[in-house]
Write an enzyme that holds these catalytic residues in place. Structure first.
Site, PDB file in Angstrom:
ATOM      1  N   ASP A 147      -4.643 -12.837   3.217  1.00 52.59           N
ATOM      2  CA  ASP A 147      -5.786 -12.450   3.927  1.00 52.59           C
ATOM      3  C   ASP A 147      -7.195 -12.778   2.965  1.00 52.59           C
ATOM      4  OD1 ASP A 147      -4.934 -10.516   2.083  1.00 52.59           O
ATOM      5  OD2 ASP A 147      -5.007  -8.824   3.645  1.00 52.59           O
ATOM      6  N   HIS A 185      -6.291  -7.221  -0.662  1.00 46.45           N
ATOM      7  CA  HIS A 185      -6.304  -5.764  -0.671  1.00 46.45           C
ATOM      8  C   HIS A 185      -5.868  -5.536  -2.065  1.00 46.45           C
ATOM      9  CE1 HIS A 185      -6.886  -6.291   3.661  1.00 46.45           C
ATOM     10  NE2 HIS A 185      -7.869  -5.545   3.089  1.00 46.45           N
ATOM     11  N   ASP A 193      -2.919 -10.644  -2.538  1.00 48.83           N
ATOM     12  CA  ASP A 193      -3.507 -10.145  -1.307  1.00 48.83           C
ATOM     13  C   ASP A 193      -4.804  -9.557  -1.638  1.00 48.83           C
ATOM     14  OD1 ASP A 193      -2.257  -8.557   1.444  1.00 48.83           O
ATOM     15  OD2 ASP A 193      -3.788  -7.684   0.719  1.00 48.83           O
ATOM     16  N   HIS A 234       0.641  -1.147  -0.161  1.00 53.09           N
ATOM     17  CA  HIS A 234      -0.089   0.115   0.122  1.00 53.09           C
ATOM     18  C   HIS A 234       0.944   1.220  -0.035  1.00 53.09           C
ATOM     19  CE1 HIS A 234      -3.716  -2.237   0.349  1.00 53.09           C
ATOM     20  NE2 HIS A 234      -3.361  -2.628   1.575  1.00 53.09           N
TER      21      HIS A 234
HETATM   22 ZN   LIG Z   1      -4.194  -7.142   2.860  1.00 47.84          ZN
END
Ligand SMILES: [Zn+2]
Length: 309
Positions: free
Chosen positions: A246, A164, A162, A125
């Site tokens: 995740d 995200h 991931d 991120h």
């Molecule tokens: Zn994540």
């Protein structure tokens, strides 16, 4: 076939507030899982820290200085609500990036076939000049640029599974045709980027958002029909996996229903492609994964598969 495992105690020293999902226990359970005799053939190395100059492969020097100042409480740096600054934050982020660099160095030099860096804070991120979502330095992007600078690699593919979207890696690679960034993720989750229409300046970004609740069917389809062919066409010299776990069904932050078998399958698919494409060179760096049991089991099958066991 030889597999390197890189870690460092800074991942355990780095504290987040009580109850924070991104916590040192994540690394403790991974270390316990990989201590089993089943993994005795793993080559193990302690990470060395990245230098600020190495971090600057993916971030402006001014941003790294601003991070240093913010960690000392003497300045501010662009960030969102999901990051906090403590005296040891930058040091841990530099060790995390250093582990990714070391994992890359050993693969590119031919010392090992592939490698896994189990460190925190994670990186995907972290944008060019903005800390976001538990991330300060973009470990995968730094590793990619290191492979190019130190070993003359021309094209690097980063594959991010991931749950995200890796907004930071996308941001850093957007104008860089020498790095392909591919991601599966859920658009409704943080950071809400990664739409299929976000393709980068030269088509080097490949986003494959997945429907919430997917039990692996859409994930495997996206890999088979979109991401793996794109990477094959790109003909990379190295494949870096932004390995977040995740997307597992039991993860408290995710909304997908993947299992350990999906991560093993995806790892094997990338290995097959890497064997054809880039002398089997794969560097995997830990991103998310917040349910301790499923994280440790998922990492175990991921590393087990990388070892060719
Ligand atoms: Zn994540």
């Amino acid at each position: 076939m030889s597999t390197l495992y890189v870690s460092h105690s800074s991942a355990l020293d780095y504290e987040t507030p009580l109850g924070h999902p991104e916590r040192a226990d994540r690394i403790r359970v991974i270390e316990r899982a990989l201590e089993r005799s089943h993994f005795s053939a793993l080559i193990r190395e302690q990470a060395i820290t990245a230098t600020p100059e190495q971090a600057a492969l993916a971030h402006p020097a001014e941003y790294i200085q601003a991070l240093a100042n913010a960690c000392q409480g003497t300045g501010t740096v662009a960030h969102d609500d999901d990051v906090a600054f403590y005296p040891g934050t930058l040091a841990s982020a530099l060790f995390s990036a250093g582990a990714a660099i070391q994992a890359t160095h050993e693969v590119m030099s031919g010392a090992v076939t592939n490698s896994f860096a189990a460190m925190r804070p994670p990186g995907h991120h972290a944008e060019h000049a903005c800390a976001k979502g538990f991330c300060y330095l973009n470990n995968a992007a730094i590793a990619a640029r290191y492979a190019q600078k130190a070993f003359g690699a021309e094209r690097i593919a980063i594959l991010d599974w991931d749950v995200h979207h890796g907004n930071g890696t996308q941001d850093i690679c957007w104008h860089d045709p020498s790095i392909m960034y591919c991601s599966t993720h859920v658009l409704a989750l943080y950071p809400h980027t990664g739409d299929i229409t976000e393709t980068g300046e030269t088509g080097n970004i490949v986003n494959a958002p997945l429907p919430e609740g997917d039990d692996g069917g859409f994930f495997r389809l996206a890999m088979e029909e979109k991401i793996l062919p794109a990477i094959q066409n790109f003909a990379p010299d190295l494949i870096i996996i932004s390995a977040g776990f995740d997307a597992h069904w039991s993860d408290p932050l995710g909304t997908l229903n993947l299992t350990e078998a999906d991560f093993a399958w995806a790892t094997a698919q990338v290995m097959e492609l890497a064997a054809r494409q880039c002398n089997s060179r794969i560097v995997s760096v830990l991103e998310g994964g917040y349910d301790l049991q499923s994280l440790s089991r998922s990492v175990a099958v991921h590393v087990d598969t990388l070892m060719g066991a």
